[in-house]
Design an enzyme around this catalytic site. Sequence first.
Site, short mmCIF file in Angstrom:
data_model
loop_
_atom_site.label_atom_id
_atom_site.label_comp_id
_atom_site.label_asym_id
_atom_site.label_seq_id
_atom_site.Cartn_x
_atom_site.Cartn_y
_atom_site.Cartn_z
N SER A 20 0.83 -1.22 0.00
CA SER A 20 0.00 0.00 0.00
C SER A 20 0.86 1.26 0.00
O SER A 20 1.84 1.37 0.74
CB SER A 20 -0.90 0.01 1.24
OG SER A 20 -1.58 1.25 1.31
N SER A 22 -0.57 4.08 0.82
CA SER A 22 -1.27 5.02 1.70
C SER A 22 -0.41 5.52 2.88
O SER A 22 -0.47 6.71 3.21
CB SER A 22 -2.57 4.41 2.21
OG SER A 22 -3.47 4.30 1.13
N LYS A 71 -13.22 -4.28 1.59
CA LYS A 71 -14.13 -3.14 1.41
C LYS A 71 -15.61 -3.49 1.59
O LYS A 71 -16.38 -2.68 2.09
CB LYS A 71 -13.91 -2.50 0.03
CG LYS A 71 -12.56 -1.79 -0.08
CD LYS A 71 -12.40 -1.10 -1.43
CE LYS A 71 -11.01 -0.49 -1.55
NZ LYS A 71 -10.85 0.27 -2.81
N ASP A 107 -13.39 6.53 -3.10
CA ASP A 107 -12.81 6.18 -4.40
C ASP A 107 -13.56 6.89 -5.53
O ASP A 107 -12.97 7.30 -6.53
CB ASP A 107 -12.90 4.66 -4.64
CG ASP A 107 -11.92 3.88 -3.78
OD1 ASP A 107 -10.86 4.42 -3.44
OD2 ASP A 107 -12.22 2.72 -3.44
N ALA A 133 -16.37 -4.44 -15.19
CA ALA A 133 -17.65 -4.33 -14.48
C ALA A 133 -17.51 -4.84 -13.05
O ALA A 133 -18.47 -5.35 -12.47
CB ALA A 133 -18.73 -5.10 -15.23
N ALA A 136 -14.55 -1.70 -8.80
CA ALA A 136 -14.03 -0.38 -9.17
C ALA A 136 -14.93 0.28 -10.21
O ALA A 136 -15.24 1.47 -10.13
CB ALA A 136 -12.60 -0.52 -9.70
N TYR A 223 -2.10 2.11 -11.84
CA TYR A 223 -1.00 3.08 -11.71
C TYR A 223 0.38 2.42 -11.61
O TYR A 223 1.37 3.10 -11.35
CB TYR A 223 -1.24 4.06 -10.56
CG TYR A 223 -1.39 3.42 -9.20
CD1 TYR A 223 -0.27 3.06 -8.46
CD2 TYR A 223 -2.64 3.19 -8.67
CE1 TYR A 223 -0.40 2.47 -7.22
CE2 TYR A 223 -2.79 2.60 -7.42
CZ TYR A 223 -1.66 2.25 -6.71
OH TYR A 223 -1.80 1.65 -5.48
N GLY A 244 -3.76 6.57 -13.14
CA GLY A 244 -4.43 6.06 -11.96
C GLY A 244 -3.90 6.63 -10.64
O GLY A 244 -4.57 6.49 -9.60
#
Length: 282
Positions: A20, A22, A71, A107, A133, A136, A223, A244
Amino acid sequence: MSLSGQARLAGVLGWPVSHSLSPALHGFWIQALGLDAAYVPLPVAPAHFEAAVRALGHLGFRGANVTLPHKERAFALCDEVDAAAQATGAVNTLVFEGERIRGRNTDVAGYLGSLDAAGVGTLEGAIVLVLGAGGAARGIVHGLLSRGVDRVLVANRTLSRADALAALLGPRVRPVSWENLADALASCDLLVNTTSLGMVGQAPLMVAIDDLKPTAVVSDIVYRPLVTPLLAAAQGRGHKTVDGLGMLLHQARPGFAAWFGVTPDVTPELRAHLVALLEARD
Ligand code: ATR
């Protein structure tokens, strides 16, 4: 930077979480703003997710981000969720308020924020072609509809998932078969890749973009690499492109603001910092 006994705490729950970005992203803001705060990686296996979230509240955390594979579980345990989370069934940002857990899906706003930051302009009346589909795509289609697009064509390898997305999000969403993309490509104003194709270690995305309108914008939520083969091909044809990393940077702002009390900016310095980290990995 040293922390006081009153330091504000947040982190990212994932499994695995070592990849991650983040912690580096929020850490950059904490340092730049000189805050008494910390944001840490929180590796939590699915079986322990709910217990870990409840424990974070007891440990005094202000909240947390949630990444794969948690999530949907996060959505299920929130006491209240925002409209984007409701529409997607997924929560990527938790905010603890006493005993209550508030969930948000940032997001969606992150993707729209990345388009805005790239100067894409109004999407009112636009025709959008979304590749993929999955989860995201669901968030991105929801966000695009909120911006007044005329229609969203959704192409997916498994057509039934595109059908399901259309059934969920309404008549402006039209399924398109993956084998039959030519008309959709020629008519769209914005092309979005939400699949994992083109990501480091994945198969390439094989879509011929020769018939795109010259004014069409091409965006990719992948990304790694930052310039995917799709974006490279689009740039080669002179299209405006949106990578991204912008979505990742912009989705982080609301959580940071809720936990730490300051709305941070997405600056060229922050972007350069994360690009350098990504390049060091590859
Ligand atoms: P996320 O929640 O990140 O969107 P996901 O729900 O697994 O992840 O969705 C991944 C998307 O990438 C799906 O649209 C998937 O297509 P399928 O629904 O047919 O599985 C798409 N995808 C993944 N690998 C693919 C491949 N090799 N070719 C075409 N599409 C692919």
